[in-house]
Write a protein that holds these residues in place. Structure first.
Motif, PDB file in Angstrom:
ATOM      1  N   LYS A   1       0.835  -1.200   0.000  1.00 24.76           N
ATOM      2  CA  LYS A   1       0.000   0.000   0.000  1.00 24.76           C
ATOM      3  C   LYS A   1       0.871   1.253   0.000  1.00 24.76           C
ATOM      4  O   LYS A   1       0.613   2.191  -0.765  1.00 24.76           O
ATOM      5  CB  LYS A   1      -0.914  -0.017   1.232  1.00 24.76           C
ATOM      6  CG  LYS A   1      -1.841   1.172   1.323  1.00 24.76           C
ATOM      7  CD  LYS A   1      -2.694   1.074   2.577  1.00 24.76           C
ATOM      8  CE  LYS A   1      -3.511   2.318   2.802  1.00 24.76           C
ATOM      9  NZ  LYS A   1      -4.238   2.261   4.074  1.00 24.76           N
ATOM     10  N   ARG A   2       1.920   1.280   0.835  1.00 25.16           N
ATOM     11  CA  ARG A   2       2.829   2.429   0.861  1.00 25.16           C
ATOM     12  C   ARG A   2       3.487   2.625  -0.502  1.00 25.16           C
ATOM     13  O   ARG A   2       3.595   3.738  -1.001  1.00 25.16           O
ATOM     14  CB  ARG A   2       3.896   2.247   1.941  1.00 25.16           C
ATOM     15  CG  ARG A   2       3.447   2.625   3.327  1.00 25.16           C
ATOM     16  CD  ARG A   2       4.622   2.726   4.296  1.00 25.16           C
ATOM     17  NE  ARG A   2       5.253   1.448   4.551  1.00 25.16           N
ATOM     18  CZ  ARG A   2       4.851   0.572   5.461  1.00 25.16           C
ATOM     19  NH1 ARG A   2       3.825   0.841   6.212  1.00 25.16           N
ATOM     20  NH2 ARG A   2       5.482  -0.570   5.631  1.00 25.16           N
ATOM     21  N   HIS A   3       3.902   1.518  -1.108  1.00 24.19           N
ATOM     22  CA  HIS A   3       4.534   1.592  -2.425  1.00 24.19           C
ATOM     23  C   HIS A   3       3.549   2.149  -3.451  1.00 24.19           C
ATOM     24  O   HIS A   3       3.896   3.005  -4.268  1.00 24.19           O
ATOM     25  CB  HIS A   3       5.034   0.209  -2.853  1.00 24.19           C
ATOM     26  CG  HIS A   3       5.660   0.188  -4.199  1.00 24.19           C
ATOM     27  ND1 HIS A   3       6.891   0.746  -4.450  1.00 24.19           N
ATOM     28  CD2 HIS A   3       5.215  -0.295  -5.390  1.00 24.19           C
ATOM     29  CE1 HIS A   3       7.188   0.601  -5.733  1.00 24.19           C
ATOM     30  NE2 HIS A   3       6.179  -0.035  -6.322  1.00 24.19           N
ATOM     31  N   SER A   4       2.309   1.685  -3.404  1.00 28.71           N
ATOM     32  CA  SER A   4       1.287   2.162  -4.336  1.00 28.71           C
ATOM     33  C   SER A   4       1.038   3.659  -4.155  1.00 28.71           C
ATOM     34  O   SER A   4       0.916   4.397  -5.136  1.00 28.71           O
ATOM     35  CB  SER A   4      -0.011   1.380  -4.132  1.00 28.71           C
ATOM     36  OG  SER A   4      -1.026   1.879  -4.952  1.00 28.71           O
ATOM     37  N   LEU A   5       0.980   4.128  -2.914  1.00 28.61           N
ATOM     38  CA  LEU A   5       0.768   5.548  -2.661  1.00 28.61           C
ATOM     39  C   LEU A   5       1.941   6.388  -3.158  1.00 28.61           C
ATOM     40  O   LEU A   5       1.749   7.474  -3.709  1.00 28.61           O
ATOM     41  CB  LEU A   5       0.522   5.795  -1.171  1.00 28.61           C
ATOM     42  CG  LEU A   5      -0.805   5.254  -0.624  1.00 28.61           C
ATOM     43  CD1 LEU A   5      -0.862   5.406   0.890  1.00 28.61           C
ATOM     44  CD2 LEU A   5      -1.987   5.942  -1.284  1.00 28.61           C
ATOM     45  N   ARG A   6       3.165   5.876  -2.981  1.00 25.35           N
ATOM     46  CA  ARG A   6       4.341   6.592  -3.510  1.00 25.35           C
ATOM     47  C   ARG A   6       4.264   6.689  -5.026  1.00 25.35           C
ATOM     48  O   ARG A   6       4.551   7.737  -5.599  1.00 25.35           O
ATOM     49  CB  ARG A   6       5.629   5.889  -3.093  1.00 25.35           C
ATOM     50  CG  ARG A   6       6.056   6.156  -1.664  1.00 25.35           C
ATOM     51  CD  ARG A   6       7.487   5.693  -1.408  1.00 25.35           C
ATOM     52  NE  ARG A   6       7.684   4.282  -1.668  1.00 25.35           N
ATOM     53  CZ  ARG A   6       7.610   3.324  -0.752  1.00 25.35           C
ATOM     54  NH1 ARG A   6       7.333   3.635   0.503  1.00 25.35           N
ATOM     55  NH2 ARG A   6       7.804   2.061  -1.073  1.00 25.35           N
ATOM     56  N   ARG A   7       3.870   5.583  -5.678  1.00 29.61           N
ATOM     57  CA  ARG A   7       3.766   5.583  -7.144  1.00 29.61           C
ATOM     58  C   ARG A   7       2.664   6.539  -7.601  1.00 29.61           C
ATOM     59  O   ARG A   7       2.828   7.242  -8.594  1.00 29.61           O
ATOM     60  CB  ARG A   7       3.491   4.169  -7.667  1.00 29.61           C
ATOM     61  CG  ARG A   7       4.601   3.154  -7.389  1.00 29.61           C
ATOM     62  CD  ARG A   7       5.857   3.446  -8.116  1.00 29.61           C
ATOM     63  NE  ARG A   7       5.637   3.201  -9.538  1.00 29.61           N
ATOM     64  CZ  ARG A   7       6.539   3.390 -10.458  1.00 29.61           C
ATOM     65  NH1 ARG A   7       7.739   3.808 -10.129  1.00 29.61           N
ATOM     66  NH2 ARG A   7       6.265   3.165 -11.717  1.00 29.61           N
ATOM     67  N   GLN A   8       1.536   6.568  -6.878  1.00 34.16           N
ATOM     68  CA  GLN A   8       0.458   7.492  -7.234  1.00 34.16           C
ATOM     69  C   GLN A   8       0.952   8.928  -7.191  1.00 34.16           C
ATOM     70  O   GLN A   8       0.685   9.707  -8.101  1.00 34.16           O
ATOM     71  CB  GLN A   8      -0.717   7.347  -6.270  1.00 34.16           C
ATOM     72  CG  GLN A   8      -1.539   6.094  -6.442  1.00 34.16           C
ATOM     73  CD  GLN A   8      -2.626   5.998  -5.379  1.00 34.16           C
ATOM     74  OE1 GLN A   8      -3.079   6.999  -4.841  1.00 34.16           O
ATOM     75  NE2 GLN A   8      -3.037   4.773  -5.087  1.00 34.16           N
TER      76      GLN A   8
END
Length: 149
Positions: free
Chosen positions: A78-85
């Motif tokens: 989830k943290r990785h996805s938010l960084r990518r967003q």
């Protein structure tokens, strides 16, 4: 050895095996009786029960450890996805700012998604754009230009 009920209430535990497998006090009081000819059998049963409970506890602890690992892995994803967003949004805003700052050589077809996006940004009030830029700068990760207009 007296049954648990007789032992607990300091009663005499008398069993007449020809009449019942329970002691006379338990029969009279209509409660279950755990009297046994072999006093060690109760201990054996309790030891077996304790062993089974330990096995169940170990099994549950393994399940908890597995679930904790899955939770940690999911949170990291989830943290990785938010960084990518945020990265994609920042990149899109930079591209848009670049397009708006100078003459564009790109051809924008009316009715395309890109055209709609530009029209929506142009329609936004200056305050909305400032809030959008501030939210991107803070890294909120959930800034959406449509929700700010």
């Amino acid at each position: 050895m007296p049954c648990s009920n007789c032992h607990q209430h300091n009663r005499s535990c008398i069993v007449d095996r020809s009449k019942s497998l329970s002691c006379s006090e338990c029969v009279r009081r209509k409660v279950s009786c755990d009297v046994s000819i072999d006093p060690d059998s109760r201990l054996d049963k309790e030891m077996e029960k304790s062993r089974q409970l330990e096995e169940e506890e170990e099994k549950l602890m393994r399940e908890i450890a597995t679930l904790q690992s899955r939770l940690i892995r999911t949170r990291e994803q989830k943290r990785h996805s938010l960084r990518r967003q945020k990265e994609y949004f920042d990149r899109g805003m930079a591209d848009l700012a670049e397009e708006m700052s100078g003459p564009s050589n790109d051809v924008v077809v009316e009715g395309s998604e890109e055209s709609n996006w530009i029209q929506e940004l142009n329609a936004m009030s200056p305050g909305s754009l400032e809030r959008l830029a501030a939210s991107v700068g803070q890294g909120s990760g959930d800034a959406n230009p449509q929700s700010l207009s």
